[in-house]
Design an enzyme around this catalytic site. Sequence first.
Site: not given
Ligand SMILES: Cc1cc2nc3c(=O)[nH]c(=O)nc-3n(C[C@H](O)[C@H](O)[C@H](O)COP(=O)(O)OP(=O)(O)OC[C@H]3O[C@@H](n4cnc5c(N)ncnc54)[C@H](O)[C@@H]3O)c2cc1C
Length: 514
Positions: A13, A43, A49, A82, A188, A339
């Site tokens: 999420g 979760s 992140i 931006k 999960v 990610l």
């Molecule tokens: C330092 C940094 C700077 C960044 N800056 C930028 C930027 O300027 N512009 C840009 O486009 N992107 C940027 N990014 C990338 C961006 O943050 C991510 O691409 C974006 O937030 C998507 O993250 P996500 O949803 O894939 O993962 P996350 O936000 O990590 O979400 C993961 C989800 O999985 C769930 N989960 C994990 N394990 C389980 C389980 N076992 N059961 C149920 N649920 C689970 C967690 O609860 C969470 O809800 C940056 C990243 C970093 C590290």
Amino acid sequence: MVRPVTKVVVVGGGTAGWLAAGVIAAKHRSRIPASFSVTLVESPNTPIIGVGEGTWPTLRSTLSRIGVSETELFRQCDAAFKQGAWFGRWTTGASNDGYYHPLMYPQNFSQINLVPHWLAGGDGRSFCDAVCPQGRICDDGLAPKTIATAEYEAVANYSYHLDAGKFAPFLQRHCCDKLGVRHVLADVRRVNLSETGDIRSLETEQAGEIEGDLFIDCTGFKALLIGETLGVPFKSCSDVLFCDTALAMQVPHATPTSPIASHTISTAQSAGWIWDIGLPTRRGVGHVFSSRHTSVDHAERELREYVGAAAKDLTVRRIPIRSGCRETFWKRNCVAVGLSAGFLEPLESSAIVLIEMSVKLIAEQMPVCREVMDVIAARFNATTEYRWGRIIDFLKLHYALTQREDSAFWRDNRLPETIPERLQNLLLLWRYQSPWYHDEFDRIEEVFPAASYQYVLYGMGFRTEVEPQIVAGSGKTAERAMRENVAQTERLRTGLPRHRDLIRKIVEQGLQQV
Ligand SMILES: Cc1cc2nc3c(=O)[nH]c(=O)nc-3n(C[C@H](O)[C@H](O)[C@H](O)COP(=O)(O)OP(=O)(O)OC[C@H]3O[C@@H](n4cnc5c(N)ncnc54)[C@H](O)[C@@H]3O)c2cc1C
């Protein structure tokens, strides 16, 4: 017997999970709930992140398509505009070294390539200022539109800076209230496979078993389905992009009325670079660096020096990062987005835009039945692999063109063996012809168009041999375009409001709904 695909289960999420759920549910709205469902499992114990504040203009069409109000985005996500990025000290490292990568295209871009004319002209203006008004708009601290411009429409092209911690819950409310997405808060614990090797269901701690036909892995760096369960390997590109650690900090504004930059400021350091993003209530500042080239302590010192006195009592969050992506993104009935699919340093805000492009493709190509899924998966993988490759090239371009000699980090970044072959070939070609419109950028929906390459190349002092005949042949058209740019720059500089003033007005009065 045909096996229909009617149950989509998104795991995670964060920004990726909610964008996936929202875009798929909006596209298939007419089938929900009778013959199609989108469930998002998240979760309650693993936080998102919570970084990722810079976005790309595609986000406007994505949000508009799923029915989000732009006014509410500003009200609920601490959003700002931006209009591009300023890269300071990337070329020579001197204090006056810098250039803009704006979001507006050069004047009349589809009709004329202004690069040869700018190179031949030599009137002392930067490439950006000669062909586009947006650098001056950013210098003046202006917004890209007025309160009378409708939601998502622009006077100057724009995207957003936003609070990533508020964006995912904002999307969640919209997806659940307006688009019929089912939200399950559960961890999960196990992933069950069928005899064919497809994912059959998820065993969760709080909500029992959840079955699905297509699973979208948005579990972040954990990559629970694509990596841990299906074993798709991660392909590192740390030999090309060296940064492997980020330090992030939230910095208060000096006063509640301090100006807010309407561009990302990216300032090169001894072994990496610092991002500086202005939101209405604070700045997000962070240092991305290579721990092979400097220590964490030194990187933190550079970050604190950059922020100055305001950094004194602020805490720093350390985030290890791994540059690279999965060998394949869609395997069997599981597709990785966000990610879990991979990560590249956030130099040009390429992560969220790639999420948007991926989920749009999934929503549009949603397989009707399991029998056709592998064909669609192969297409998705080819397109997505191409996009990752082009982003790697584009990010490396910023490093490959540096002339800095002051540290091993910058010198190593210029070594030919660290530069992808495709980029090396393009750099050779661009010595004799500049990138433009159609050449090499032949896919629909390129993440970074030829205009972006022009801004970076000529912002960093790259030189292309200019054929006098080319300049002579289209000289009048070019002169007209550059004159129009001067006039447009003046019009916009007098007509656009200050950035903070417009955000305040949007929050108080709202923008016109489209
Ligand atoms: C330092 C940094 C700077 C960044 N800056 C930028 C930027 O300027 N512009 C840009 O486009 N992107 C940027 N990014 C990338 C961006 O943050 C991510 O691409 C974006 O937030 C998507 O993250 P996500 O949803 O894939 O993962 P996350 O936000 O990590 O979400 C993961 C989800 O999985 C769930 N989960 C994990 N394990 C389980 C389980 N076992 N059961 C149920 N649920 C689970 C967690 O609860 C969470 O809800 C940056 C990243 C970093 C590290």
